[in-house]
Design a protein around this motif. Structure first.
Motif, PDB file in Angstrom:
ATOM      1  N   LEU A   1       0.826  -1.203   0.000  1.00 30.20           N
ATOM      2  CA  LEU A   1       0.000   0.000   0.000  1.00 30.20           C
ATOM      3  C   LEU A   1       0.866   1.261   0.000  1.00 30.20           C
ATOM      4  O   LEU A   1       0.619   2.199  -0.775  1.00 30.20           O
ATOM      5  N   GLY A   2       1.881   1.289   0.866  1.00 32.00           N
ATOM      6  CA  GLY A   2       2.765   2.446   0.904  1.00 32.00           C
ATOM      7  C   GLY A   2       3.499   2.661  -0.408  1.00 32.00           C
ATOM      8  O   GLY A   2       3.672   3.804  -0.856  1.00 32.00           O
ATOM      9  N   LEU A   3       3.903   1.571  -1.042  1.00 30.66           N
ATOM     10  CA  LEU A   3       4.592   1.675  -2.328  1.00 30.66           C
ATOM     11  C   LEU A   3       3.664   2.218  -3.409  1.00 30.66           C
ATOM     12  O   LEU A   3       4.058   3.079  -4.215  1.00 30.66           O
ATOM     13  N   LEU A   4       2.411   1.744  -3.429  1.00 32.56           N
ATOM     14  CA  LEU A   4       1.444   2.240  -4.408  1.00 32.56           C
ATOM     15  C   LEU A   4       1.150   3.721  -4.182  1.00 32.56           C
ATOM     16  O   LEU A   4       1.008   4.490  -5.143  1.00 32.56           O
ATOM     17  N   VAL A   5       1.047   4.123  -2.912  1.00 32.59           N
ATOM     18  CA  VAL A   5       0.824   5.537  -2.604  1.00 32.59           C
ATOM     19  C   VAL A   5       2.000   6.375  -3.108  1.00 32.59           C
ATOM     20  O   VAL A   5       1.819   7.429  -3.736  1.00 32.59           O
ATOM     21  N   ALA A   6       3.225   5.898  -2.841  1.00 31.30           N
ATOM     22  CA  ALA A   6       4.413   6.648  -3.272  1.00 31.30           C
ATOM     23  C   ALA A   6       4.466   6.767  -4.787  1.00 31.30           C
ATOM     24  O   ALA A   6       4.729   7.848  -5.331  1.00 31.30           O
ATOM     25  N   LEU A   7       4.204   5.671  -5.489  1.00 31.25           N
ATOM     26  CA  LEU A   7       4.249   5.706  -6.947  1.00 31.25           C
ATOM     27  C   LEU A   7       3.148   6.599  -7.513  1.00 31.25           C
ATOM     28  O   LEU A   7       3.364   7.338  -8.480  1.00 31.25           O
ATOM     29  N   GLY A   8       1.965   6.535  -6.904  1.00 26.06           N
ATOM     30  CA  GLY A   8       0.882   7.378  -7.386  1.00 26.06           C
ATOM     31  C   GLY A   8       1.134   8.851  -7.138  1.00 26.06           C
ATOM     32  O   GLY A   8       0.811   9.698  -7.988  1.00 26.06           O
ATOM     33  N   MET A   9       1.732   9.167  -5.998  1.00 22.32           N
ATOM     34  CA  MET A   9       1.985  10.573  -5.670  1.00 22.32           C
ATOM     35  C   MET A   9       3.066  11.182  -6.548  1.00 22.32           C
ATOM     36  O   MET A   9       3.070  12.388  -6.781  1.00 22.32           O
ATOM     37  N   THR A  10       3.999  10.373  -7.044  1.00 18.11           N
ATOM     38  CA  THR A  10       5.046  10.918  -7.908  1.00 18.11           C
ATOM     39  C   THR A  10       4.485  11.462  -9.215  1.00 18.11           C
ATOM     40  O   THR A  10       5.114  12.302  -9.868  1.00 18.11           O
ATOM     41  N   SER A  11       3.304  10.993  -9.591  1.00 17.75           N
ATOM     42  CA  SER A  11       2.691  11.501 -10.826  1.00 17.75           C
ATOM     43  C   SER A  11       2.031  12.866 -10.623  1.00 17.75           C
ATOM     44  O   SER A  11       1.678  13.534 -11.592  1.00 17.75           O
ATOM     45  N   LEU A  12       1.866  13.274  -9.342  1.00 16.40           N
ATOM     46  CA  LEU A  12       1.220  14.549  -9.049  1.00 16.40           C
ATOM     47  C   LEU A  12       2.197  15.601  -8.552  1.00 16.40           C
ATOM     48  O   LEU A  12       1.913  16.796  -8.657  1.00 16.40           O
ATOM     49  N   ASP A  13       3.296  15.164  -7.975  1.00 13.88           N
ATOM     50  CA  ASP A  13       4.293  16.095  -7.439  1.00 13.88           C
ATOM     51  C   ASP A  13       5.664  15.546  -7.768  1.00 13.88           C
ATOM     52  O   ASP A  13       5.911  14.339  -7.676  1.00 13.88           O
ATOM     53  N   SER A  14       6.587  16.413  -8.121  1.00 15.34           N
ATOM     54  CA  SER A  14       7.898  15.977  -8.599  1.00 15.34           C
ATOM     55  C   SER A  14       8.819  15.494  -7.485  1.00 15.34           C
ATOM     56  O   SER A  14       9.866  14.907  -7.780  1.00 15.34           O
ATOM     57  N   SER A  15       8.461  15.707  -6.225  1.00 10.24           N
ATOM     58  CA  SER A  15       9.322  15.323  -5.113  1.00 10.24           C
ATOM     59  C   SER A  15       9.192  13.826  -4.832  1.00 10.24           C
ATOM     60  O   SER A  15       8.202  13.369  -4.257  1.00 10.24           O
ATOM     61  N   VAL A  16      10.202  13.064  -5.248  1.00 13.69           N
ATOM     62  CA  VAL A  16      10.196  11.622  -4.994  1.00 13.69           C
ATOM     63  C   VAL A  16      10.368  11.345  -3.506  1.00 13.69           C
ATOM     64  O   VAL A  16       9.727  10.448  -2.944  1.00 13.69           O
ATOM     65  N   ALA A  17      11.205  12.137  -2.833  1.00 12.30           N
ATOM     66  CA  ALA A  17      11.416  11.959  -1.394  1.00 12.30           C
ATOM     67  C   ALA A  17      10.118  12.176  -0.632  1.00 12.30           C
ATOM     68  O   ALA A  17       9.785  11.416   0.286  1.00 12.30           O
ATOM     69  N   GLY A  18       9.355  13.204  -0.997  1.00 13.45           N
ATOM     70  CA  GLY A  18       8.087  13.454  -0.329  1.00 13.45           C
ATOM     71  C   GLY A  18       7.096  12.336  -0.556  1.00 13.45           C
ATOM     72  O   GLY A  18       6.363  11.939   0.361  1.00 13.45           O
ATOM     73  N   ALA A  19       7.069  11.807  -1.785  1.00 12.70           N
ATOM     74  CA  ALA A  19       6.136  10.724  -2.099  1.00 12.70           C
ATOM     75  C   ALA A  19       6.436   9.484  -1.274  1.00 12.70           C
ATOM     76  O   ALA A  19       5.527   8.861  -0.712  1.00 12.70           O
ATOM     77  N   PHE A  20       7.709   9.124  -1.172  1.00 14.81           N
ATOM     78  CA  PHE A  20       8.061   7.928  -0.412  1.00 14.81           C
ATOM     79  C   PHE A  20       7.946   8.165   1.092  1.00 14.81           C
ATOM     80  O   PHE A  20       7.677   7.229   1.852  1.00 14.81           O
ATOM     81  N   ALA A  21       8.128   9.401   1.541  1.00 13.36           N
ATOM     82  CA  ALA A  21       7.899   9.706   2.955  1.00 13.36           C
ATOM     83  C   ALA A  21       6.427   9.499   3.308  1.00 13.36           C
ATOM     84  O   ALA A  21       6.096   8.915   4.342  1.00 13.36           O
ATOM     85  N   LEU A  22       5.518   9.963   2.438  1.00 15.22           N
ATOM     86  CA  LEU A  22       4.088   9.761   2.675  1.00 15.22           C
ATOM     87  C   LEU A  22       3.734   8.278   2.608  1.00 15.22           C
ATOM     88  O   LEU A  22       2.934   7.788   3.417  1.00 15.22           O
ATOM     89  N   GLY A  23       4.338   7.563   1.657  1.00 13.82           N
ATOM     90  CA  GLY A  23       4.092   6.129   1.585  1.00 13.82           C
ATOM     91  C   GLY A  23       4.524   5.404   2.845  1.00 13.82           C
ATOM     92  O   GLY A  23       3.826   4.508   3.331  1.00 13.82           O
ATOM     93  N   LEU A  24       5.667   5.799   3.403  1.00 13.38           N
ATOM     94  CA  LEU A  24       6.124   5.187   4.651  1.00 13.38           C
ATOM     95  C   LEU A  24       5.223   5.556   5.820  1.00 13.38           C
ATOM     96  O   LEU A  24       5.040   4.755   6.747  1.00 13.38           O
TER      97      LEU A  24
END
Length: 533
Positions: A139-162
């Motif tokens: 679930l966290g991985l899917l959230v991170a991957l989905g968020m990268t399509s909306l915001d360019s910050s990969v670190a932020g996306a994976f932080a939210l996924g975690l």
């Protein structure tokens, strides 16, 4: 290693039993998280609009109490702020699943059957934790991957996924720990929900006043706040994941230690012995139903009273949060309010409370199935008690219990809101009426559950889909732009939007008629079928 023998087989069993439920909630929650951020991007597409939104709405005490602070003005940061609801939903799912595959299995006697096979003592705990930890990680991985399509910050996306992953891990560990501590699944779930509500209230109290508030330090006591304070899409504080991981390890170690020492079916907290002779009020099915439902009724009523006090207080400042954003006003109007923004806010929150009350109603009806499946209904029915009289004892609390819960919410919301506005006599009846008008829709959902129980008792659990669909259609229909005919499936769509809307007696009468017809059909089916089935 012998203690964990057979863990793989139990993992396959859990996956087999949850082969539909597990992937559905993982995919839906991932999509919901991404859709929240996408909706913010549509409402506030420019940086200037987002800054105005933060100044007038997202940065106010009431908004931060609901969702936590916003640590940036980007789309991802505002989406992470709104993802607080996702953390809570993930926590609830993990708690329920952990208890169901541990303590509930023991109560049903299946754990003892497994113990007679080459299954290690710690295998059930290891299996459910392995499944939930992996599901949360996906679930966290899917959230991170989905968020990268909306915001360019990969670190932020994976932080939210975690954040999402750790929220699930914590409550999964809480669930298996409470399954060892408590002697019953109902008690384990109750303590787990109370703990989750407690840490969420601590987060609300800590965030309501901002970093300069007098109670801002309370976030230190809330694991949910630890995850939020990672500050996804801002200056990520990765080290805050460490206390969350430490909590998971401590709870997991405690669960293993207790599982290795206790007897099957026993718990650290044993229920106290009852009196030698039963009370006089237990001489009838209504008294027995009161004994079974009273703890649930008190807990729900107290929770609704707290929610009413919180939402009533937040509504006082609601008029200052909308600004000139007509799109936000339109969404809140569709969710449940018209007119002044304070009325829109209260109507939206009251509609949400109504759906939650429907969940309580489903739980009270489900008590019939639990008593029957636990072979506790037959001894009562063998004493000359008719089936309808026995069922009526439980259904009394479906009707009166939900009424009491909504009355508690309306009373406390009206008191706090009316007192804050200096018009208690005028606002209290309005807010109380807005709460009680939800009852026909709540009873309709309960009638659907009763219909399933009476005609298809093995599929009674499917009735939980009714409040879930009502929640999706009512609260997120505006965001997802669902067609009106889809929204009309939910009985809450036909409830007057109060306060601030117009009352239609026709829709309420129709809902009551539907509830009576479905409930009567369910009772007829229950009267004619075999017990147990």
């Amino acid at each position: 290693m012998r203690a964990h023998q057979g863990t793989g087989k139990l993992i396959r069993l859990i996956l087999r039993r949850d082969r539909w439920l597990l992937p559905v909630w993982v995919v839906l929650l991932a999509g919901y998280t991404v859709s929240l951020t996408s909706s913010i991007d549509k409402l506030y597409p420019t940086g200037a609009e987002r800054l105005t939104f933060i100044a007038e709405t997202a940065g106010t005490g009431s908004y931060m109490a609901m969702f936590g602070p916003a640590f940036g003005s980007g789309t991802g940061a505002l989406g992470a702020q709104r993802a607080t609801s996702v953390l809570v939903i993930v926590a609830v799912i993990n708690l329920l699943t952990a208890v169901r595959h541990t303590r509930t299995e023991e109560e049903a006697g299946r754990r003892e059957l497994l113990a007679a096979t080459p299954i290690g003592r710690q295998a059930p705990v290891s299996a459910v934790l392995a499944v939930l930890f992996c599901a949360d990680l996906v679930l966290g991985l899917l959230v991170a991957l989905g968020m990268t399509s909306l915001d360019s910050s990969v670190a932020g996306a994976f932080a939210l996924g975690l954040e999402v992953t750790l929220a699930g891990w914590i409550m999964a560990a809480v669930g298996v720990f409470l399954a060892q501590v408590c002697a019953g699944a109902r008690i384990a779930r109750g303590i787990g929900f109370a703990a989750l509500a407690g840490v969420y209230l601590l987060r609300m109290a800590g965030d309501a006043g901002g970093d300069d508030g007098g109670a801002s330090w309370l976030w230190v006591l809330s694991p949910i706040a630890w995850l939020q304070r990672v500050r996804a899409y801002a200056d990520e504080r990765w080290w805050l994941f460490l206390p969350a991981l430490a909590l998971v390890l401590v709870l997991t170690a405690g669960a293993y230690a207790l599982s290795a020492r206790r007897d099957i079916g026993a718990g650290l907290l044993q229920p106290r012995l009852g009196p030698a002779e039963g009370s006089a009020y237990l001489g009838g099915p209504l008294g027995l139903a009161w004994r079974l439902h009273r703890g649930l009724l008190i807990a729900w009523s107290f929770g609704f009273a707290v929610a009413g006090a919180v939402f009533g207080g937040l509504a006082q400042s609601a008029d200052t949060t909308v600004g000139d954003n007509q799109r936000l006003q339109d969404i809140l109007d569709r969710m449940g309010g018209q007119g002044a923004f304070s009325d829109s806010f209260l109507a939206a929150m009251t509609s949400l409370i109504g759906v939650i009350a429907a969940g309580y109603a489903v739980q009270t009806v489900f008590m019939l199935r639990s008593e029957e499946a636990g072979q506790r209904a037959e001894p009562v029915l063998s004493l000359g008690v008719s089936r309808l009289r026995w069922a009526a004892g439980h259904l009394t609390f479906t009707i009166l219990g939900t009424s009491a819960a909504l009355l508690s919410y309306g009373l406390f919301a009206g008191l706090t809101y009316g007192t804050g506005r200096g018009d208690l006599g005028g606002e209290l009846p309005r807010v109380l009426g807005a709460a009680l008008v939800q009852l026909p829709a709540v009873w309709t959902v309960a009638a659907v559950t009763l219909l399933c129980y009476g005609l298809l008792p093995r599929l009674t659990a499917v009735a939980w889909a009714a409040p879930v669909l009502c929640l999706v259609f009512g609260q997120f229909g505006a965001i997802f732009k669902l067609d009106q005919w889809v929204l009309d499936i939910s009985p809450f769509t036909h409830v007057p939007r109060l306060p601030g809307g117009h009352v239609s007696a026709t829709s309420l009468v129709v809902l009551l008629a539907i509830a009576l017809i479905l409930g009567a059909a369910g009772l007829i089916g229950f009267r004619r079928r075999d017990i147990p089935i």
